[in-house]
Design an enzyme around this catalytic site. Structure first.
Site, PDB file in Angstrom:
ATOM      1  N   GLY A 113       0.839  -1.199   0.000  1.00  0.00           N
ATOM      2  CA  GLY A 113       0.000   0.000   0.000  1.00  0.00           C
ATOM      3  C   GLY A 113       0.870   1.243   0.000  1.00  0.00           C
ATOM      4  O   GLY A 113       0.622   2.202  -0.750  1.00  0.00           O
ATOM      5  N   ILE A 135       6.766  -8.191   6.559  1.00  0.00           N
ATOM      6  CA  ILE A 135       6.960  -9.592   6.978  1.00  0.00           C
ATOM      7  C   ILE A 135       6.291 -10.529   5.973  1.00  0.00           C
ATOM      8  O   ILE A 135       6.574 -11.716   5.973  1.00  0.00           O
ATOM      9  CB  ILE A 135       6.401  -9.861   8.400  1.00  0.00           C
ATOM     10  CG1 ILE A 135       4.884  -9.684   8.457  1.00  0.00           C
ATOM     11  CG2 ILE A 135       7.104  -8.993   9.438  1.00  0.00           C
ATOM     12  CD1 ILE A 135       4.238 -10.265   9.712  1.00  0.00           C
ATOM     13  N   ASP A 136       5.405  -9.994   5.126  1.00  0.00           N
ATOM     14  CA  ASP A 136       4.644 -10.857   4.207  1.00  0.00           C
ATOM     15  C   ASP A 136       5.454 -11.293   2.982  1.00  0.00           C
ATOM     16  O   ASP A 136       5.071 -12.241   2.301  1.00  0.00           O
ATOM     17  CB  ASP A 136       3.378 -10.126   3.721  1.00  0.00           C
ATOM     18  CG  ASP A 136       2.495  -9.655   4.869  1.00  0.00           C
ATOM     19  OD1 ASP A 136       2.619 -10.216   5.970  1.00  0.00           O
ATOM     20  OD2 ASP A 136       1.693  -8.728   4.667  1.00  0.00           O
ATOM     21  N   MET A 178       0.777 -15.168  10.092  1.00  0.00           N
ATOM     22  CA  MET A 178       0.399 -13.943   9.355  1.00  0.00           C
ATOM     23  C   MET A 178       0.831 -14.029   7.888  1.00  0.00           C
ATOM     24  O   MET A 178       1.466 -15.003   7.476  1.00  0.00           O
ATOM     25  CB  MET A 178       1.051 -12.730  10.003  1.00  0.00           C
ATOM     26  CG  MET A 178       0.232 -12.118  11.119  1.00  0.00           C
ATOM     27  SD  MET A 178       0.974 -10.562  11.642  1.00  0.00           S
ATOM     28  CE  MET A 178      -0.328  -9.940  12.687  1.00  0.00           C
ATOM     29  N   GLY A 179       0.557 -12.982   7.149  1.00  0.00           N
ATOM     30  CA  GLY A 179       0.952 -12.971   5.736  1.00  0.00           C
ATOM     31  C   GLY A 179      -0.064 -12.296   4.844  1.00  0.00           C
ATOM     32  O   GLY A 179       0.110 -12.234   3.629  1.00  0.00           O
ATOM     33  N   HIS A 180      -1.155 -11.815   5.458  1.00  0.00           N
ATOM     34  CA  HIS A 180      -2.213 -11.149   4.717  1.00  0.00           C
ATOM     35  C   HIS A 180      -2.729 -12.054   3.610  1.00  0.00           C
ATOM     36  O   HIS A 180      -3.168 -13.163   3.927  1.00  0.00           O
ATOM     37  CB  HIS A 180      -1.720  -9.786   4.200  1.00  0.00           C
ATOM     38  CG  HIS A 180      -2.836  -8.840   3.912  1.00  0.00           C
ATOM     39  ND1 HIS A 180      -2.810  -7.951   2.869  1.00  0.00           N
ATOM     40  CD2 HIS A 180      -4.033  -8.659   4.517  1.00  0.00           C
ATOM     41  CE1 HIS A 180      -3.939  -7.259   2.835  1.00  0.00           C
ATOM     42  NE2 HIS A 180      -4.691  -7.677   3.842  1.00  0.00           N
TER      43      HIS A 180
HETATM   44  O1  F6P Z   1       1.370  -6.657   6.395  1.00  0.00           O
HETATM   45  C1  F6P Z   1       1.877  -7.053   7.618  1.00  0.00           C
HETATM   46  C2  F6P Z   1       0.800  -7.659   8.470  1.00  0.00           C
HETATM   47  O2  F6P Z   1       1.359  -8.063   9.691  1.00  0.00           O
HETATM   48  C3  F6P Z   1       0.034  -8.808   7.832  1.00  0.00           C
HETATM   49  O3  F6P Z   1       0.739 -10.019   7.885  1.00  0.00           O
HETATM   50  C4  F6P Z   1      -1.246  -8.812   8.613  1.00  0.00           C
HETATM   51  O4  F6P Z   1      -2.307  -9.350   7.866  1.00  0.00           O
HETATM   52  C5  F6P Z   1      -1.456  -7.344   8.877  1.00  0.00           C
HETATM   53  O5  F6P Z   1      -0.200  -6.705   8.747  1.00  0.00           O
HETATM   54  C6  F6P Z   1      -2.021  -7.031  10.239  1.00  0.00           C
HETATM   55  O6  F6P Z   1      -2.309  -5.681  10.272  1.00  0.00           O
HETATM   56  P1  F6P Z   1      -2.570  -4.842  11.591  1.00  0.00           P
HETATM   57  O7  F6P Z   1      -1.263  -4.628  12.275  1.00  0.00           O
HETATM   58  O8  F6P Z   1      -3.162  -3.571  11.090  1.00  0.00           O
HETATM   59  O9  F6P Z   1      -3.486  -5.654  12.447  1.00  0.00           O
END
Ligand code: F6P
Length: 357
Positions: A113, A135-136, A178-180
């Site tokens: 983004g 981290i993704d 995690m990993g979106h």
């Molecule tokens: O993009 C990094 C990340 O940690 C993703 O792995 C996860 O889906 C997202 O950010 C979590 O976002 P937030 O910190 O806004 O909860």
């Protein structure tokens, strides 16, 4: 006098400070006079003119420090062209801050983004250097992003810890990683942690195949099974739905995340208890691992060189262990996903790990 601005945007990671340090060291060692403006909390600082004038000393001693000394925030790209609650045009405001401070360039550290907004600012005529953080590991055009390896270490450690307790209790365990929308972190941590089943967004699963894999292990006398499940994992059935129908289904169901749905389905099919462990934001926390420290020092130094050379509008990527200036316009808005037909996936499947497909 060289005047640079710097900001960290989006979800943080372990190695942001290490990367900024690399940029500043690479510049201060090679440029006579340097002025550094650190914008607070990502694009917000640039929009509202919140910044600190920093010196190279501020970047000493932060190689090992997690988080970001500048702070971060999420400023969705899709809202960048939408005026704020007071009618402020955010893009114009960012440009004004840049020109008011007479910056020579803006170094922007962030993920997908963030990169899209960085590209927008480039299109608006600002000198931009982007450093690929997340981290993704899903940024297109670079082999690796910083933060990824540190997160792999933490997620792997979580699976390692679950291993011993799963074995003691003969339990089925799910570790949600995690990993979106992508599966890199789950794939690497899952393999490194010896998971038996790995579920990724890129390889939709069939719950019957998942159950079969668990039963195969228990018939072979293995009392426990570990699943590494990506937070974005999706069943074949759900993957076939229209986006809006899928969203409506998720909004309706009672599970906090996909792992709990998979756990309930396994419990029903196997009549066994399933536990879910979610390491969550620990995966973004703590100190960067040595690999990330080296990566960030190199990317930061390469960014400094690009600034000295006056080449802007690029992401500093790592490709085949070489830093490379990749035009932002070529990569912004694209996602790097796991290829289900890649050599890596084939090799891993050959070892008996199930992807539930
Ligand atoms: O993009 C990094 C990340 O940690 C993703 O792995 C996860 O889906 C997202 O950010 C979590 O976002 P937030 O910190 O806004 O909860």
């Amino acid at each position: 006098m060289l005047k640079i601005g710097m900001l960290t945007s989006g979800g943080d990671c372990q190695a942001l400070n290490a990367a900024m340090r690399g940029v500043v060291k690479g510049l201060s060692e090679n440029v006579e006079e340097l002025e550094i403006y650190g914008f607070e909390n990502g694009y917000r600082g640039l929009i509202y003119g919140n910044y600190r004038l920093l010196t190279s000393r501020d970047f000493s001693g932060i190689l090992t420090r997690g988080g970001t000394i500048l702070g971060s925030s999420r400023q969705p790209f899709k809202l960048m062209r939408v005026p704020d609650e007071n009618g402020l045009d955010k893009v114009e405001a960012m440009k004004q801050t840049y020109y008011k401070l007479q910056l020579d360039c803006l170094v922007i550290l962030g993920g997908n983004g963030t990169q899209k907004t960085a590209n927008l600012l480039r299109e608006e005529g600002l000198n931009i250097i982007h450093l690929p953080k997340t981290i993704d590991n899903d940024i297109y055009g670079t082999d690796i992003t910083f933060g990824f390896q540190s997160a792999v270490d933490i997620a792997t450690n979580a699976i390692d810890c679950i291993h011993t307790t799963a074995a003691s209790h003969n339990r089925v365990f799910i570790v949600e990683v995690m990993g979106h929308k992508v599966g890199w972190l789950t794939l690497y941590a899952g393999v490194a942690g010896g998971a038996d089943i790995i579920l990724l967004p890129e390889i939709p699963y069939d719950i019957n195949k998942v159950v079969e894999a668990i039963q195969k292990r228990s018939h072979a006398g293995k009392g426990f099974t570990i699943l590494a499940v990506a937070e974005g994992a999706i069943s074949k059935e759900d993957a076939a739905l229209e986006k809006k129908d899928y969203k409506a289904k998720v909004a309706e169901h009672r599970y906090p995340s996909v792992s709990y749905e998979v756990a309930a389905q396994i419990e029903e099919a196997c009549g066994t208890e399933v536990r879910v462990a979610v390491p969550g934001h620990t995966q973004r926390g703590g100190s960067p691992c040595p690999y990330d420290r080296v990566l960030c020092t190199r990317l930061g130094s390469a960014a400094a060189k690009a600034i000295i050379d006056g080449e802007f509008g690029v992401m500093i990527a790592m490709i085949n262990n070489k830093t490379k200036r990749v035009p932002l316009g070529d990569v912004a808005g694209k996602l790097k996903m796991v290829d289900p037909n890649s050599q890596m996936i084939k090799e891993i499947k050959r070892t008996g790990i199930s992807f539930g497909d």
